[in-house]
Design a protein around this motif. Structure first.
Motif, PDB file in Angstrom:
ATOM      1  N   TYR A   7       1.007  -1.289  -0.180  1.00  0.00           N
ATOM      2  CA  TYR A   7       0.173   0.363  -0.316  1.00  0.00           C
ATOM      3  C   TYR A   7       1.094   1.269   0.016  1.00  0.00           C
ATOM      4  O   TYR A   7       0.431   2.288  -0.296  1.00  0.00           O
ATOM      5  CB  TYR A   7      -0.667   0.127   1.567  1.00  0.00           C
ATOM      6  CG  TYR A   7      -1.371  -0.719   1.531  1.00  0.00           C
ATOM      7  CD1 TYR A   7      -2.839  -2.438   0.827  1.00  0.00           C
ATOM      8  CD2 TYR A   7      -1.612  -1.331   2.827  1.00  0.00           C
ATOM      9  CE1 TYR A   7      -3.194  -2.475   0.420  1.00  0.00           C
ATOM     10  CE2 TYR A   7      -3.014  -2.512   2.609  1.00  0.00           C
ATOM     11  CZ  TYR A   7      -3.734  -3.099   2.361  1.00  0.00           C
ATOM     12  OH  TYR A   7      -4.757  -3.702   2.202  1.00  0.00           O
ATOM     13  N   GLY A  62      -2.600   0.893   6.132  1.00  0.00           N
ATOM     14  CA  GLY A  62      -3.880   0.265   6.155  1.00  0.00           C
ATOM     15  C   GLY A  62      -4.469  -1.237   6.223  1.00  0.00           C
ATOM     16  O   GLY A  62      -3.309  -2.012   6.188  1.00  0.00           O
ATOM     17  N   THR A 101      -7.589   2.615   6.631  1.00  0.00           N
ATOM     18  CA  THR A 101      -6.745   2.101   6.318  1.00  0.00           C
ATOM     19  C   THR A 101      -6.414   3.683   7.111  1.00  0.00           C
ATOM     20  O   THR A 101      -7.026   5.545   6.706  1.00  0.00           O
ATOM     21  CB  THR A 101      -6.906   3.259   4.636  1.00  0.00           C
ATOM     22  OG1 THR A 101      -7.911   3.459   4.794  1.00  0.00           O
ATOM     23  CG2 THR A 101      -6.481   2.015   3.597  1.00  0.00           C
ATOM     24  N   TRP A 108      -5.151   6.276   4.862  1.00  0.00           N
ATOM     25  CA  TRP A 108      -5.847   7.363   3.666  1.00  0.00           C
ATOM     26  C   TRP A 108      -6.655   8.379   4.544  1.00  0.00           C
ATOM     27  O   TRP A 108      -7.075   9.655   3.313  1.00  0.00           O
ATOM     28  CB  TRP A 108      -6.296   6.401   2.581  1.00  0.00           C
ATOM     29  CG  TRP A 108      -7.091   6.840   2.063  1.00  0.00           C
ATOM     30  CD1 TRP A 108      -7.039   8.067   1.392  1.00  0.00           C
ATOM     31  CD2 TRP A 108      -8.035   6.443   1.120  1.00  0.00           C
ATOM     32  NE1 TRP A 108      -8.185   8.509  -0.314  1.00  0.00           N
ATOM     33  CE2 TRP A 108      -8.550   7.193   0.030  1.00  0.00           C
ATOM     34  CE3 TRP A 108      -8.696   4.347   1.226  1.00  0.00           C
ATOM     35  CZ2 TRP A 108      -8.988   7.189  -1.234  1.00  0.00           C
ATOM     36  CZ3 TRP A 108      -9.931   4.628  -0.270  1.00  0.00           C
ATOM     37  CH2 TRP A 108      -9.780   5.248  -0.981  1.00  0.00           C
ATOM     38  N   TRP A 163     -10.604   4.535  -6.749  1.00  0.00           N
ATOM     39  CA  TRP A 163     -10.324   4.238  -5.846  1.00  0.00           C
ATOM     40  C   TRP A 163      -8.571   5.976  -6.500  1.00  0.00           C
ATOM     41  O   TRP A 163      -7.932   6.088  -5.544  1.00  0.00           O
ATOM     42  CB  TRP A 163      -9.211   3.825  -5.134  1.00  0.00           C
ATOM     43  CG  TRP A 163     -10.350   2.935  -4.710  1.00  0.00           C
ATOM     44  CD1 TRP A 163     -11.419   2.838  -4.297  1.00  0.00           C
ATOM     45  CD2 TRP A 163      -9.436   1.464  -3.696  1.00  0.00           C
ATOM     46  NE1 TRP A 163     -12.117   1.661  -3.699  1.00  0.00           N
ATOM     47  CE2 TRP A 163     -10.917   1.013  -3.469  1.00  0.00           C
ATOM     48  CE3 TRP A 163      -8.115   1.449  -3.376  1.00  0.00           C
ATOM     49  CZ2 TRP A 163     -10.897   0.099  -2.607  1.00  0.00           C
ATOM     50  CZ3 TRP A 163      -8.517   0.034  -2.568  1.00  0.00           C
ATOM     51  CH2 TRP A 163      -9.394  -0.773  -1.987  1.00  0.00           C
ATOM     52  N   LEU A 169      -5.474  10.767  -1.489  1.00  0.00           N
ATOM     53  CA  LEU A 169      -4.562  10.206  -1.238  1.00  0.00           C
ATOM     54  C   LEU A 169      -2.953  10.362  -0.864  1.00  0.00           C
ATOM     55  O   LEU A 169      -2.227  11.333  -1.908  1.00  0.00           O
ATOM     56  CB  LEU A 169      -4.843   9.506  -2.609  1.00  0.00           C
ATOM     57  CG  LEU A 169      -5.186   8.163  -2.325  1.00  0.00           C
ATOM     58  CD1 LEU A 169      -5.157   7.098  -3.865  1.00  0.00           C
ATOM     59  CD2 LEU A 169      -4.979   6.931  -1.259  1.00  0.00           C
ATOM     60  N   MET A 197       1.127   6.183  -1.322  1.00  0.00           N
ATOM     61  CA  MET A 197       0.166   5.174  -1.522  1.00  0.00           C
ATOM     62  C   MET A 197      -1.033   5.498  -2.790  1.00  0.00           C
ATOM     63  O   MET A 197      -0.735   4.251  -3.475  1.00  0.00           O
ATOM     64  CB  MET A 197      -1.251   6.223  -0.976  1.00  0.00           C
ATOM     65  CG  MET A 197      -0.829   5.142   1.012  1.00  0.00           C
ATOM     66  SD  MET A 197      -2.503   5.690   2.032  1.00  0.00           S
ATOM     67  CE  MET A 197      -3.036   4.458   2.304  1.00  0.00           C
ATOM     68  N   ARG A 226      -1.262   2.456  -6.019  1.00  0.00           N
ATOM     69  CA  ARG A 226      -2.467   2.240  -6.688  1.00  0.00           C
ATOM     70  C   ARG A 226      -1.882   2.142  -8.331  1.00  0.00           C
ATOM     71  O   ARG A 226      -2.232   1.062  -8.931  1.00  0.00           O
ATOM     72  CB  ARG A 226      -3.356   3.051  -6.580  1.00  0.00           C
ATOM     73  CG  ARG A 226      -3.642   2.799  -4.873  1.00  0.00           C
ATOM     74  CD  ARG A 226      -4.764   2.904  -4.655  1.00  0.00           C
ATOM     75  NE  ARG A 226      -5.076   3.328  -3.527  1.00  0.00           N
ATOM     76  CZ  ARG A 226      -5.990   3.135  -2.027  1.00  0.00           C
ATOM     77  NH1 ARG A 226      -7.032   4.120  -2.500  1.00  0.00           N
ATOM     78  NH2 ARG A 226      -6.204   3.256  -0.895  1.00  0.00           N
TER      79      ARG A 226
END
Lengths: 149, 743
Positions: free
Chosen positions: B106, B110, B364, B367, B467, B486, B490, B494
């Motif tokens: 991540y 999280g 998370t 986040w 996301w 975000l 992170m 992603r």
């Protein structure tokens, strides 16, 4: 103005008589062990005892409580030694634990009126919802507590 | 006794500034202890703090939502540390931007994907071992003896020759000054005292007397309570609000209107709720609305007829299909389902001039911290994140739409903490559901009954693209705020994992190389979703394993072979999977006849680094009502850390899987969710719950996931048993929509 007892203490509340007992316990008295789950008496997370009977407090208005004796999870025992609490620890029942206050109060109520419940009695009386799937440990713990009551 | 450091009532009643500084304090049962009552703590490393009174505090970067991770991490650290388990406390971290706490996949803090142990167990062990080494170094200095003359046990450094025992507490401050070892020595498995044993959960005593503090239980002095509504057609925006009546209601402190929601802030939840019901809100519809569930499935079907993305392929499936002796074609459907965590979504936030504090049931925290920074407009290091216990998570609380909303609301009342609590109706209506999916499969057997070809087409909306900041028009306004906040690392993580395909969609279909299948192909469509979708316990595998393992059962019957033995042949080259299947069949007595009126089904799946096989035992009444009596569940998750927690997770995953398979579905009417409370969304009760016989097959391989992998085989095992009982093949869930009277 509603006067009632909670866990042996007298309270006089000047609050909306339509306010459900659940929110009076949580927001006015700071007793947060009783949980909000659905608001429509469908899940049982808010179960407390009113005059010895298990009741879903999210739909019980303060107006109906004049003179009542309310017991919440915080008042079931002073030291977590009630037979149901002890059985819950021995059987390592809770996962997230959020539904368990209501479960324990519902079960303590059941054992009060039916000290040796059969599986069918349990199925009929304990309709509380658990989302983590602790169902079979709950059943085992009920039988365990019943043996010790 | 062990202590869970928990948000205490004493903290809540402190002023908000004090609360922000002291944060998580201890609460034990029966005697509460608090951080300020402790001895002087010394931070040994990111995960270990020792007090001069001998208390070991283990800092946790993972969220406790019932999976037992607090206890699991504490066991890993304490075992390598040789700590005295009775003097171990745990406490959640509040600074998730600190890189020591990140989960590599991540690049942030999280809890999800059954990753905590399998991805980080060595980090926790190294933290314990490094702290132990520093204590020994400190003791060697103090005693002026060589390090190798010292050993550790149960919270002491021991010099056997001189008969000296030094308590870790005495050495704490000196140990904290030592250089951490570059490569701390870890114990061999045969010296583990905690790891691999069945240890009681540290949090359970708090969960039987009401003292465990969940997000919804946070109370702070001067705190207000809010409740909010978003568009009943999810994703819509606020067009107009008439709040005249609400403003005049008792206790109402503020009305907050944002792009995607309206909130009422009041003294108590009940007043906020009454205020919200008095609002007249007009909504603008979102870009995409599905009138009803059928319209949504029709769109998915059209997408499957269009251009598809090749996700996996091996061999020539067209040729294999044309030369196959027996081809079976089937269409399967998976419904949307809700997380329905028992604790409704909630989050508390305090926005001040240059700081933001968040309290909540967060999967998370990393986040959430980004959201606090983005929404409050403060540097990320000025955002303190207090993770409470979670009353269920299952993936829903991995998202931070509810955090964004809470911070937006608190921002409108600066300087006062505001707890935003969702009604159950809002929790359902604004769910991030497991996506619905439509599968079309053609599979063929050769003349020996071997599985020669598997051609799979699957339409399912993407979860993970939502996301990303560029997640598209289908994001709800709160989802967009969350995605745009975000934290950079992170976001980069992603972007690395989500390319054209959302990698969760083909889970448990792609890379299924443990089954011997001749030619195979998987092609995907990712139609947009009119409703928010998200990760639900075991994610893609939860629906895909139902489809795959039901279809394998269809093929076994087409081949005229017992479904267990048919799978055994598919697993000939996969001994680890075969061992799990064999164990499940053996424990369930597969080869012996079931009791009168009972029928069995079997299924296997591998996901999140583990392998599970289940046998379900089912009966179906003459009226067509199914009853799941027993599920024998076997999990190979490699090395097991806490046997007790692992077994409980198997039981829970099976129950949740049975619940979902039997009756759970989210449906749509006029673009709105129909099931908005537990009266319509039926979940498993005690009366319907099967007996779960949970077993661990300890292969000794590297640890795999525990929380999720036992769920996917449940639905197919149950549906395969229903076929055995009735001849009805259940090709869409939930089972409750089918007529199961024997055909």
């Amino acid at each position: 103005m509603v006067k009632f007892n909670v866990n042996g203490e007298r309270y006089t509340l000047d609050a909306d008589p339509d306010m459900p007992l659940l929110w009076a316990l949580r927001d006015l008295l700071g007793l947060t062990g009783t949980k909000f789950g659905c608001g429509i008496a469908a899940c049982g997370a808010c179960t407390v005892h009113v005059d010895g009977e298990p009741v879903r407090s999210c739909v019980m208005p303060l107006a109906a409580l004049e003179g009542a004796d309310v017991v919440t999870i915080e008042g079931l025992s002073s030291d977590s030694t009630h037979a149901v609490q002890a059985a819950w620890i021995a059987n390592q029942v809770p996962q997230c634990g959020y539904c368990q206050s209501g479960m324990i109060m519902a079960v303590a109520g059941l054992l009060g009126s039916n000290p040796q419940p059969s599986d069918a009695d349990i199925d009929a009386a304990i309709t509380n919802i658990c989302r983590c799937g602790t169902h079979q440990r709950i059943r085992a713990a009920i039988h365990d507590a019943a043996a010790k009551v | 006794m062990n202590t869970i450091v928990n948000l205490s009532r004493r903290t809540f009643l402190a002023t908000s500034a004090t609360a922000a500084a002291s944060l998580v304090l201890g609460l034990t049962v029966p005697t509460p202890t608090f951080a300020e009552d402790e001895g002087e703590p010394s931070a040994i490393n990111a995960f270990v703090s020792l007090s001069d009174d001998g208390t070991t505090t283990i800092l946790l970067n993972k969220s406790e939502m019932g999976q037992g991770i607090f206890t699991g991490i504490a066991m890993l650290v304490a075992d390598e540390l040789d700590a005295d388990w009775a003097r171990v406390r745990v406490r959640s971290i509040t600074d998730p931007h600190r890189e020591d706490y990140w989960t590599p996949s991540y690049a942030g803090v999280g809890t999800g994907g059954s990753r905590s142990i399998r991805e980080s167990w060595m980090d926790f062990r190294r933290a314990g071992a490094a702290a132990r080494d520093m204590l020994v170094t400190a003791a060697a200095q103090r005693l002026e003896v060589p390090k190798d003359r010292l050993r550790t046990e149960n919270g002491y450094v021991i010099d056997e020759e001189n008969g000296i025992r030094l308590d870790y507490g005495e050495l704490a401050s000196l140990a904290a000054e030592q250089e951490p070892p570059a490569e701390p020595t870890l114990k061999d498995a045969d010296r583990w005292k905690l790891i691999g044993h069945a240890i009681e959960q540290l949090d359970i005593p708090l969960k039987v007397n009401g003292s465990a503090v969940y997000g919804i239980d946070v109370r702070l002095s001067d705190m207000l309570v809010a409740t909010a509504m978003q568009s009943p057609v999810p994703g819509g925006t606020v067009a107009d609000v008439d709040d005249a009546r609400a403003r005049a209601m008792p206790g109402v402190a503020a009305i907050v209107r944002d792009e995607g929601f309206v909130a009422v802030v009041a003294e108590t939840y009940w007043q906020a709720r009454q205020g919200l019901e008095a609002l007249q809100v007009t909504w603008s519809a979102p870009e995409l609305v599905d009138e009803n569930t059928q319209a949504m499935m029709d769109r998915f079907a059209a997408a499957l007829d269009g251009e598809l993305i090749a996700a996996e392929g091996e061999g020539d499936t067209a040729a294999a299909l044309s030369s196959s002796g027996r081809v079976i074609e089937a269409e399967y459907q998976v419904p949307m389902i809700a997380h329905a965590c028992m604790e409704p979504l909630n989050c508390t936030a305090l926005v001040e001039a240059d700081a933001c504090t968040i309290w909540g049931p967060l999967q998370t925290p990393g986040w959430a911290q980004g959201v606090g920074a983005g929404v409050a407009g403060v540097p990320i290091e000025n955002v303190v994140v207090n993770t409470t216990f979670l009353g269920g998570g299952f993936g829903r609380k991995f998202l931070v739409d509810f955090v964004a909303q809470a911070v937006l609301i608190a921002k409108a009342v600066p300087g006062r903490p505001v707890k935003t609590v969702w009604s159950r109706e809002e929790d359902f209506a604004q769910g991030f559901f497991r996506p619905a999916a439509l599968h079309r499969i053609r599979a063929g057997l050769d003349n020996d009954g071997a599985l020669a070809v598997w051609e799979h087409r699957l339409a399912q909306p993407s979860i993970l693209h939502r996301w990303l900041p560029e997640g598209g028009a289908m994001q709800t306004p709160l989802e967009r705020v969350a995605a745009e906040s975000l934290p950079g690392p992170m976001l980069e993580a992603r972007q690395r994992s989500v390319k054209e395909i959302d990698p969760t969609i083909p889970e448990s279909i792609a890379s299924k190389t443990y089954y011997a299948i001749g030619a195979r192909s998987l092609k995907l469509a990712m139609p947009p979703s009119s409703l928010p979708v998200g990760i639900w316990r075991s994610v893609g595998s939860s629906g895909n394993a139902f489809v795959f393992e039901s279809m394998v059962d269809e093929l076994a019957h087409a081949a005229g072979e017992d479904p267990f033995r048919f799978r055994r042949r598919l697993l000939e080259a996969s001994p680890r999977h075969l061992a799990v299947l064999d164990r499940a069949a053996e424990l369930a007595g597969w080869e012996k006849p079931a009791a009168e009126g009972r029928f069995r089904g079997i299924a296997l799946d591998a996901c999140f680094g583990s392998i599970a096989a289940h046998v379900a035992e089912v009966s179906v009444s003459e009226e067509g009502l199914p009853r799941v009596h027993r599920v024998t569940a076997v999990l190979d998750c490699g090395v097991v850390v806490n046997r007790r927690a692992a077994l409980a997770q198997i039981e829970g995953a099976v129950m949740q899987g049975v619940s979902a398979a039997l009756a759970e579905a989210i449906t749509l009417e006029e673009g709105r969710v129909v099931e908005t409370n537990f009266d319509r969304y039926r979940v498993l009760t005690l009366a319907e719950a099967p007996v779960v016989e949970a077993h661990l097959l300890e292969s000794g391989e590297a640890p795999g996931g525990v929380g999720e992998p036992a769920l996917p085989p449940v639905a197919p095992a149950v549906c395969n048993a229903i076929f055995a009982a009735t001849g009805v093949r259940v090709r869409s869930l939930p089972i409750s929509q089918h007529d199961l009277r024997r055909v």
